[in-house]
Design a protein around this motif. Structure first.
Motif, PDB file in Angstrom:
ATOM      1  N   VAL A  26       0.677  -1.302   0.348  1.00  0.00           N
ATOM      2  CA  VAL A  26       0.165  -0.027  -0.259  1.00  0.00           C
ATOM      3  C   VAL A  26       0.952   1.372   0.150  1.00  0.00           C
ATOM      4  CG1 VAL A  26      -1.863   1.242   1.536  1.00  0.00           C
ATOM      5  CG2 VAL A  26      -1.694  -1.052   1.513  1.00  0.00           C
ATOM      6  N   ALA A  27       1.650   0.925   1.243  1.00  0.00           N
ATOM      7  CA  ALA A  27       2.802   2.467   1.095  1.00  0.00           C
ATOM      8  C   ALA A  27       3.444   3.068  -0.553  1.00  0.00           C
ATOM      9  CB  ALA A  27       3.775   2.373   2.375  1.00  0.00           C
ATOM     10  N   LEU A  28       3.620   1.673  -0.954  1.00  0.00           N
ATOM     11  CA  LEU A  28       4.783   2.139  -2.719  1.00  0.00           C
ATOM     12  C   LEU A  28       3.770   2.389  -3.737  1.00  0.00           C
ATOM     13  CD1 LEU A  28       7.344  -1.544  -1.732  1.00  0.00           C
ATOM     14  CD2 LEU A  28       7.593   1.276  -1.469  1.00  0.00           C
ATOM     15  N   GLN A  29       2.370   2.728  -3.280  1.00  0.00           N
ATOM     16  CA  GLN A  29       1.204   3.140  -4.406  1.00  0.00           C
ATOM     17  C   GLN A  29       1.020   4.401  -3.819  1.00  0.00           C
ATOM     18  OE1 GLN A  29       0.664   1.915  -7.179  1.00  0.00           O
ATOM     19  NE2 GLN A  29       2.336   0.117  -6.998  1.00  0.00           N
ATOM     20  N   VAL A  30       0.687   4.406  -2.622  1.00  0.00           N
ATOM     21  CA  VAL A  30       0.540   5.443  -2.080  1.00  0.00           C
ATOM     22  C   VAL A  30       1.300   6.760  -1.724  1.00  0.00           C
ATOM     23  CG1 VAL A  30      -0.298   6.837  -0.027  1.00  0.00           C
ATOM     24  CG2 VAL A  30      -0.928   5.092  -0.388  1.00  0.00           C
ATOM     25  N   GLY A  31       3.029   6.359  -1.936  1.00  0.00           N
ATOM     26  CA  GLY A  31       3.824   7.461  -1.945  1.00  0.00           C
ATOM     27  C   GLY A  31       3.662   7.969  -3.272  1.00  0.00           C
ATOM     28  N   PRO A  32       3.748   7.796  -4.226  1.00  0.00           N
ATOM     29  CA  PRO A  32       4.039   8.167  -5.495  1.00  0.00           C
ATOM     30  C   PRO A  32       2.535   9.188  -6.004  1.00  0.00           C
ATOM     31  CG  PRO A  32       4.344   5.784  -5.835  1.00  0.00           C
ATOM     32  CD  PRO A  32       4.257   5.993  -4.977  1.00  0.00           C
ATOM     33  N   ILE A  33       1.444   8.422  -5.608  1.00  0.00           N
ATOM     34  CA  ILE A  33       0.470   9.000  -5.754  1.00  0.00           C
ATOM     35  C   ILE A  33       0.502  10.498  -4.985  1.00  0.00           C
ATOM     36  CG2 ILE A  33      -1.840   9.931  -4.679  1.00  0.00           C
ATOM     37  CD1 ILE A  33      -1.415   7.736  -7.395  1.00  0.00           C
ATOM     38  N   ALA A  34       1.322  10.351  -3.513  1.00  0.00           N
ATOM     39  CA  ALA A  34       1.660  11.625  -2.971  1.00  0.00           C
ATOM     40  C   ALA A  34       2.132  12.771  -3.258  1.00  0.00           C
ATOM     41  CB  ALA A  34       1.828  11.436  -1.061  1.00  0.00           C
TER      42      ALA A  34
END
Length: 431
Positions: free
Chosen positions: A147-155
């Protein structure tokens, strides 16, 4: 890791799923591996709320300006729900602590919106986009590494601040300018494990793990740390679906390692420890794994006292003022602090500090980032530092002994490892 055995690994999940046996519900957690642009830190040392909450909870008493919107995307349900619960409880306690009970900063109430990702990266991305679309400039959470690795780029794409939680994967560190973390990472787990064998040069280390991203990440992390110190690192990987674990326990013993590092997540954890005991592995080598949440202690069975545990946190491990405040707040809410409660508490401290440094505003994300880079503060585990160069959270780790079995199993700290002893190498920020 998710990891060391608490959760190490470059793609580790933060933990394992809930296990049902009859009417009992036991969380079989990650019992293994449970294993940049260089910027000068300009934030001065602080404590983000060193006074315990003393003013009527987090209702925002006295707030007058526009609220600051903070979105929490975490595992409210799903296989990591127990960890998500701890994180949320810690966040609430940390917010109360850091705002001295007001729930507000500089007259601006901090408004929290929760979104359940159920451990699913796709759901997390959808939730993150929804929150950003509604004006949230700060996101926190991420129980699972995927999850973190997908949300980070969105941020990064939307220039919002993202503070990842229990997700252990090393890849979160240095992911991008806008991504930080409030928990430890797999490398710190592995460094804690390495402390059990001293000089690794010439030693043989075997990693016993599942053949998935979590297990493979742990193998990679052990090779990077101990292999880099001169150890020979091999692995025994079992299919995640395997239920008969005797062959893998036998392989691990036959490898004759100086240290057997176990990185295991899931409902077969109890069966694994039983197999290792039956194959008399503990008499043949030193076995190291991570001590996970309290509900997992009974899973070790009679093997508990034969294992060398590395640990991110357990209730009562640190003895700090922040820990006392967290324990009291969580207890007042009818719960008990556990392994990932500090991750939520720390995230709240970071959120409050960033907003404080910007006079109650979250509008300038670059300013929020600048406020956190290089910041040192008193956290639950002791002195914590957000490394400016890559946003790693430098923190102490623990060597722990577990005594007793079943409900009587109790952890004690054997040694506290200073933050610099377990610090990961600097990872240049990707973007």
């Amino acid at each position: 890791m998710r990891s060391s055995t608490s959760t190490p690994g470059t793609a580790a999940r933060a933990a394992g799923p809930t296990v049902r046996r009859g009417s009992r519900r036991v969380l079989a957690a990650a019992l293994g591996g449970l294993l940049a642009v260089t910027v000068v830190g300009c934030a001065k040392a602080g404590t983000a709320g060193t006074t315990a909450a003393d003013a009527g909870g987090s209702g925002g008493s006295g707030s007058s300006g526009a609220p600051v919107k903070v979105g929490l995307v975490y595992s409210k349900t799903g296989p990591l729900a127990a960890y998500g619960k701890q994180y949320l409880e810690g966040f609430k306690a940390g917010l109360d602590y850091a705002t001295k009970g007001t729930g507000a900063v500089a007259g601006h109430r901090i408004e929290i919106a929760e979104q359940d990702d159920a451990g699913d990266p796709a759901k997390a991305v959808s939730a993150a986009k929804d929150l950003i679309g509604k004006g949230h400039k700060i996101l926190a959470g991420s129980t699972a590494s995927g999850v973190a690795l997908q949300v980070g780029p969105i941020a990064a794409q939307n220039k919002v601040l993202f503070i990842s939680g229990p997700a252990a994967t090393d890849k979160v560190t240095g992911l991008n300018k806008y991504t930080f973390r409030s928990g430890r990472q797999s490398y710190q787990d592995i460094r804690a494990a390495a402390s059990f064998i001293g000089d690794a040069k010439g030693k043989k280390v075997t990693v016993l793990a599942q053949d998935n991203a979590f297990g493979q990440g742990n193998v990679a992390a052990v090779k990077a740390v101990l292999g880099g110190q001169g150890a020979t690192v091999e692995s025994v990987l079992a299919p995640p679906s395997a239920t008969d674990l005797t062959p893998f326990a036998t392989q691990a013993k036959s490898a004759k390692p100086d240290l057997l590092y176990v990185a295991w997540a899931g409902e077969t954890a109890s069966a694994l420890w039983t197999s290792l005991s039956q194959q008399d592995v503990f008499a043949a080598t030193r076995v190291v794994t991570g001590l996970d949440l309290a509900a997992s202690y009974p899973l070790f069975g009679p093997a508990a006292e034969k294992i060398s545990f590395l640990n991110h946190y357990f209730d009562g491990a640190a003895g700090t003022e922040a820990e006392k405040a967290m324990t009291a707040a969580v207890g007042k809410a009818g719960s008990k602090s556990d392994i990932f409660t500090p991750d939520g508490f720390t995230a709240a401290q970071m959120v409050v500090h960033a907003i404080e440094a910007n006079k109650g505003s979250a509008d300038d994300t670059d300013a929020l980032v600048k406020a956190l880079e290089g910041w040192s503060f008193d956290g639950v585990k002791g002195k914590l530092t957000v490394r400016a160069e890559d946003h790693a959270l430098l923190q102490p780790m623990f060597q722990v002994k577990l005594t007793g079995t079943g409900a009587d199993a109790k952890p004690t700290v054997e040694k506290t490892l200073a933050a610099d002893q377990v610090a990961p190498p600097v990872t240049p920020i990707a973007g």
